[in-house]
Design an enzyme around this catalytic site. Structure first.
Site, PDB file in Angstrom:
ATOM      1  N   VAL A 201      33.312  30.731  34.056  1.00  0.00           N
ATOM      2  CA  VAL A 201      33.810  29.867  35.138  1.00  0.00           C
ATOM      3  C   VAL A 201      35.316  30.055  35.221  1.00  0.00           C
ATOM      4  CG1 VAL A 201      33.986  27.517  36.044  1.00  0.00           C
ATOM      5  CG2 VAL A 201      32.003  28.155  34.642  1.00  0.00           C
ATOM      6  N   HIS A 202      35.791  30.588  36.327  1.00  0.00           N
ATOM      7  CA  HIS A 202      37.237  30.794  36.446  1.00  0.00           C
ATOM      8  C   HIS A 202      37.749  30.691  37.873  1.00  0.00           C
ATOM      9  CE1 HIS A 202      35.970  34.813  37.732  1.00  0.00           C
ATOM     10  NE2 HIS A 202      37.131  34.875  38.348  1.00  0.00           N
ATOM     11  N   ARG A 203      36.864  30.712  38.864  1.00  0.00           N
ATOM     12  CA  ARG A 203      37.306  30.802  40.255  1.00  0.00           C
ATOM     13  C   ARG A 203      37.994  29.506  40.698  1.00  0.00           C
ATOM     14  NH1 ARG A 203      36.235  34.591  44.228  1.00  0.00           N
ATOM     15  NH2 ARG A 203      34.861  35.688  42.783  1.00  0.00           N
ATOM     16  N   ASP A 275      30.675  32.262  38.278  1.00  0.00           N
ATOM     17  CA  ASP A 275      31.288  32.226  39.606  1.00  0.00           C
ATOM     18  C   ASP A 275      32.064  33.511  39.869  1.00  0.00           C
ATOM     19  OD1 ASP A 275      33.559  31.884  38.025  1.00  0.00           O
ATOM     20  OD2 ASP A 275      34.078  29.906  38.820  1.00  0.00           O
TER      21      ASP A 275
END
Length: 363
Positions: A201-203, A275
């Site tokens: 998860v980084h967006r 993501d």
């Protein structure tokens, strides 16, 4: 033929490495690699280039930690200087970063032919900087190197049949890279469960929203009660979790890993939840079902064939799709991305356009 390749992030280097191996087999091609420095990455040391068998950049511009406008502007100025010095026949850009757009603009302003790898991709979300970058880059490219038939159809619907450019389906260079690097995969140096789900998860659309980030991590935390979730935690995501006062103890949070370790995690996981744009495809390459923690995806063919399911940031939907997917049997024997021949197809497309332009100039 001299080609200047513009890259600015670790995933772009992985793709560029696959194509560079093809170029190295062509004595008539000279490649010059320009690293903008867009994504400053401590993992991109000399060891990274040696392990990944990637040619070190000929130029390092060291442009990072700036807003979109300042970053793109500085890149445009410095890339233009490189192009004036190198006088290439082609500029080649990948994907949808600010480095991509800056390289494309610099080439067009100097009337140097431009090739765009991963052309034609659309999320149809104009709030994403990446969507703006890819659309603008496509519009000024001489050859659009599309990974999928979906990308071809996107360009047709936007009227590209009427533009002075060449649109080619080449397959996806990331599949070339995945097939090459899987033989060098490395288990991360930490204790990991035998069976696990791989998550990332980084967006910004998720991390910049406390509600979205909480929903996603709450779902992953509950899923971890059924099967361990291993999540290499991006530093930016870690900071957001801390700023929102969120903490989770069921999820196996690990430090970010290099690409070869990510390949190992992909090979050994049961399912992918992400993501990331690239990881959605890599899940397919490694024959793993994927749940995408976004509201849309550029890789519609994965959704259409049932390999990928869109969950957004809805906690209950994420859990439901996990329950549906974890034991689902899928047939991955379908050719969506070229099966490792994209590099050859990309160079053939560039050579074909180059020869046609030469004929025109002689005539």
């Amino acid at each position: 033929m001299k080609i200047v390749t513009i890259v600015g992030a670790r995933p772009q280097f992985v793709k560029a490495a696959a194509l560079s191996r093809c170029m190295a087999q062509e004595p008539s091609i000279q490649e010059v690699i320009v690293h903008t420095g867009q994504h400053f990455d401590i993992n991109m040391s000399d060891i990274f280039f040696e392990e990944m068998q990637i040619p070190k950049p000929d130029y390092f511009l060291n442009i990072n930690s700036l807003g979109h406008g300042a970053m793109t502007g500085q890149m445009l100025e410095k890339i233009e200087g490189v192009l004036k010095e190198e006088q290439p026949d082609w500029v080649l850009v990948y994907g949808d970063t600010n480095s991509t757009l800056a390289g494309a603009l610099a080439a067009r302003k100097l009337n140097i032919r431009l090739a765009h790898v991963e052309a034609g991709l659309r999320s149809f979300n104009m709030n994403m900087p990446e969507e703006v970058n890819r659309i603008l880059t496509d519009r000024i490219s001489d050859v659009l190197l599309c990974p999928t038939e979906t990308a071809i159809q996107n360009l047709k619907s936007e009227g590209y049949d009427n533009f002075d450019c060449s649109v080619c389906r080449t397959g996806d260079i990331m599949e070339d890279a995945a097939m090459f690097y899987r033989q060098f995969s490395k288990k991360p140096e930490m204790e990991l469960p035998e069976k696990f789900v791989l998550a990332t998860v980084h967006r910004a659309e998720n991390t910049a929203s406390e509600e979205r980030l909480k929903n996603i991590f709450d779902a992953l935390d509950e899923i971890s009660s059924d099967i361990p979730v291993v999540l290499p935690l991006h530093p930016g995501t870690r900071k957001r979790l801390e700023s929102y006062g969120l903490s989770y103890h069921n999820i196996t949070l690990i430090d970010p890993v290099g690409y070869l370790s990510m390949v190992w995690l992909l090979e050994n996981c049961q399912l992918v939840m992400t993501d990331s744009g690239g990881l959605q495809k890599e899940a397919f390459f490694f024959k793993k079902p994927c749940i995408t923690l976004r509201d849309e995806t550029e890789w519609r063919e994965l959704v259409d064939h049932g390999f990928n399911k869109l969950a957004g940031a809805d906690k209950e939907r994420i859990k439901m799709l996990f329950s549906e997917s974890i034991h689902q049997k899928l047939n991955f024997d379908v050719n969506l991305y070229g099966q490792g021949t994209a590099g050859t197809s990309i160079l053939e497309a560039i050579r074909t356009v180059d020869a046609a332009k030469l004929e025109q100039s002689v005539a």
